[in-house]
Write an enzyme that holds these catalytic residues in place. Structure first.
Site, PDB file in Angstrom:
ATOM      1  N   CYS A 115      33.046 176.526  38.157  1.00 60.07           N
ATOM      2  CA  CYS A 115      33.285 175.390  37.401  1.00 60.07           C
ATOM      3  C   CYS A 115      32.831 175.017  36.147  1.00 60.07           C
ATOM      4  O   CYS A 115      33.152 174.575  35.148  1.00 60.07           O
ATOM      5  CB  CYS A 115      33.447 174.211  38.405  1.00 60.07           C
ATOM      6  SG  CYS A 115      34.694 174.550  39.506  1.00 60.07           S
TER       7      CYS A 115
HETATM    8  C1  UDX Z   1      30.210 171.934  40.539  1.00 62.87           C
HETATM    9  C2  UDX Z   1      30.256 170.537  40.577  1.00 62.87           C
HETATM   10  O1  UDX Z   1      29.018 169.933  41.450  1.00 62.87           O
HETATM   11  C3  UDX Z   1      31.343 169.868  41.505  1.00 62.87           C
HETATM   12  O2  UDX Z   1      31.251 168.528  41.540  1.00 62.87           O
HETATM   13  C4  UDX Z   1      32.394 170.418  40.999  1.00 62.87           C
HETATM   14  O3  UDX Z   1      33.834 170.071  41.581  1.00 62.87           O
HETATM   15  C5  UDX Z   1      32.882 171.895  40.751  1.00 62.87           C
HETATM   16  O4  UDX Z   1      31.530 172.337  40.272  1.00 62.87           O
HETATM   17  P1  UDX Z   1      29.574 174.009  42.041  1.00 62.87           P
HETATM   18  O5  UDX Z   1      29.969 174.814  40.935  1.00 62.87           O
HETATM   19  O6  UDX Z   1      30.227 174.400  43.525  1.00 62.87           O
HETATM   20  O7  UDX Z   1      30.042 172.254  42.051  1.00 62.87           O
HETATM   21  O8  UDX Z   1      28.083 174.196  42.269  1.00 62.87           O
HETATM   22  P2  UDX Z   1      26.848 173.095  42.053  1.00 62.87           P
HETATM   23  O9  UDX Z   1      26.101 172.682  43.339  1.00 62.87           O
HETATM   24  O10 UDX Z   1      27.117 171.964  41.401  1.00 62.87           O
HETATM   25  O11 UDX Z   1      26.046 173.975  41.171  1.00 62.87           O
HETATM   26  C6  UDX Z   1      26.304 174.566  40.086  1.00 62.87           C
HETATM   27  C7  UDX Z   1      25.196 175.651  39.486  1.00 62.87           C
HETATM   28  O12 UDX Z   1      24.100 174.766  38.791  1.00 62.87           O
HETATM   29  C8  UDX Z   1      24.495 176.498  40.325  1.00 62.87           C
HETATM   30  O13 UDX Z   1      24.729 177.724  39.673  1.00 62.87           O
HETATM   31  C9  UDX Z   1      23.351 176.067  40.460  1.00 62.87           C
HETATM   32  O14 UDX Z   1      22.315 176.951  40.989  1.00 62.87           O
HETATM   33  C10 UDX Z   1      22.999 175.293  39.412  1.00 62.87           C
HETATM   34  N1  UDX Z   1      22.006 174.217  39.514  1.00 62.87           N
HETATM   35  C11 UDX Z   1      22.463 173.063  40.333  1.00 62.87           C
HETATM   36  C12 UDX Z   1      20.707 174.561  38.956  1.00 62.87           C
HETATM   37  O15 UDX Z   1      20.350 175.188  38.512  1.00 62.87           O
HETATM   38  N2  UDX Z   1      19.972 173.272  39.260  1.00 62.87           N
HETATM   39  C13 UDX Z   1      20.122 172.249  39.879  1.00 62.87           C
HETATM   40  O16 UDX Z   1      19.194 171.433  40.036  1.00 62.87           O
HETATM   41  C14 UDX Z   1      21.425 171.852  40.554  1.00 62.87           C
END
Ligand code: UDX
Length: 430
Positions: free
Chosen positions: A268
């Site tokens: 996403c």
């Molecule tokens: C995201 C959005 O959070 C969600 O609301 C939307 O509907 C879909 O996209 P998702 O992609 O499933 O959800 O994962 P998420 O938990 O948001 O993490 C996204 C990416 O960011 C991951 O690769 C994670 O490792 C990274 N991340 C997240 C970080 O590097 N640091 C953080 O503090 C949080």
């Protein structure tokens, strides 16, 4: 209520199972007969915690899957939850959702009672009004659009916690063009509204479409900002996690999405921020901050590998890659940071040995020719460096396993491994 849902992917299946759990009668339509059969025998077609229990409970009964669009006629509201992927230039591909909208219209042909079509998929502002609604009404053959109403109801589910996120939402966003749709959506979510008390936001169709992109663009940019701050902190021997803890105490910042490191992947964030950038450019606006958020994210893997280079020459050597999934709790490798890390190792002439508790099988489709270990310990044997790429809990408890390494260099991209005597340890932003 009798509700139909078009699409049985990660959003559609979660929505179908959770709305069944709220007490609704669900018709879940998909073109994939195997997915339909799986749901009807009570097996969730995707890997999500708690989803299998719900599909097992309702599948084939209160949650009926089918390939037959005609079944929509038994319902008064249809959610569209089909893929809206990126085109090669990053712009949005609406062909799948427009085809599905046409199928809904054909199924409703000749029916004169009102039907609400709710767009759950992520689409750019204006898509529902200008592409989806016409696709439905032109297929129904209705002379006026009064029988067909549309709404936009974006989801904010995270992979690995989709059911939990659905059942405890911060907000419900209803993009509507009339009061009737609000009443329908409030009826759909009534049990959730009374139980979880989320903010209920009524707004326009385009605003609701835009809120979804803004939500993801903001979160992705927040991670890139803490990564930029973390990169600067590292140059001053400052621990970015100590800094982030303090930042998180400011209620205007919040402690969430401040984990600096290798950055973001998944389906996403990359897709939505690219679509928003393309949409901005299409209107001759230069989205420089969003471009910078992507550029910072793209640079983190190389910064990570340069820390490794500073400690060890890897050409011809085994290097353990611990973590392949884009985040813990999933087997999804789409846009995983492990991909540029493995590319960087191969370009250095190293021999990657990859391990992940869930995602190895999927990564083999991308890199069939590298070695895959059955355990972290096996990956570490004889390795001159260990790269922590995904923050799986099991990597936090590794200890004597590091002793099997040829050289105990540990480069941590996710703040998982504690530095200790005997390890040559580097944190990406700490
Ligand atoms: C995201 C959005 O959070 C969600 O609301 C939307 O509907 C879909 O996209 P998702 O992609 O499933 O959800 O994962 P998420 O938990 O948001 O993490 C996204 C990416 O960011 C991951 O690769 C994670 O490792 C990274 N991340 C997240 C970080 O590097 N640091 C953080 O503090 C949080």
């Amino acid at each position: 209520m009798n509700i139909s849902i078009v699409g049985s992917g990660y959003v559609g299946t979660t929505l179908a199972a959770c709305l069944a759990d709220l007490g609704h009668q669900i018709i879940n339509i998909d073109i994939d007969e195997e997915v339909v059969a799986s749901i009807n025998r009570g097996d969730a077609p995707i890997h999500e915690p708690s989803l299998n229990a719900l599909v097992a409970e309702y599948g084939g009964d209160q949650l009926e899957a089918t390939t037959d669009y005609e079944r929509i006629r038994e319902t008064t509201i249809t959610f569209l939850a089909v893929p809206t992927p990126s085109l090669p230039d990053g712009s949005l591909d609406t062909s799948v959702i427009e085809d599905a909208a046409g199928s809904i219209g054909r199924a409703l042909h000749g029916q004169d009672n009102r039907h609400l079509v709710v767009v759950k998929s992520t689409v750019l502002p204006g898509t529902t009004q200008n592409r989806i609604l016409p696709a439905v009404t032109s297929a129904t053959g209705t002379t006026t659009e009064s029988e067909i109403d549309v709404a936009v109801n974006p989801e904010f589910l995270r992979e690995g916690s989709a059911v939990a996120d659905f059942l405890a939402p911060d907000k419900l966003v209803f993009g509507i063009q009339g009061e009737a749709a609000v009443k329908d959506l409030e009826a759909v979510y009534a049990p959730l509204i009374s139980r979880a008390d989320p903010a209920v936001i009524e707004t326009g169709l385009a605003e609701a479409e835009f809120i979804k992109y803004a939500n993801n663009a903001f979160l992705a940019s927040k991670v890139s900002l803490i990564n930029e701050l973390g990169n600067i902190a590292k140059e001053y021997d400052v621990d970015a996690y100590e800094v982030a803890d303090a930042l998180g105490k400011d209620h205007r910042i919040s402690p969430h999405f401040l984990r600096s490191g290798l950055g973001w992947g998944g389906n996403c964030f990359p897709k939505d921020i690219a679509a928003l950038i393309a949409a901005a450019r299409k209107q001759a606006y230069d989205p420089s901050l969003l471009d910078a958020a992507v550029a910072i994210n793209d640079r983190q893997p190389e910064r990570f590998l340069e820390l490794m280079d500073a400690h060890v020459e890897v050409a011809g050597e085994r290097v353990a890659v611990l973590g392949l999934a884009f985040k813990p709790g999933t087997d999804d490798i789409r846009n995983s940071r492990a991909i540029p890390v493995i590319d960087g190792l191969l370009s250095r002439g190293a021999e990657p040995v990859a391990y992940d508790p869930a995602a190895s099988e999927k990564m083999k489709e991308t890199y069939p020719d590298i070695e895959y270990a059955a355990s972290a310990e096996q990956a570490l044997e004889g390795a001159v460096a260990a790269l922590i790429v995904t923050d799986w809990d099991e990597f936090a408890v590794l200890n004597r396993e590091f002793e099997a390494m040829a050289k105990p260099v540990v480069i941590d991209g996710r703040r998982v491994v504690e530095p200790r005597d005997g390890l040559i340890y580097e944190g990406l932003t700490w």
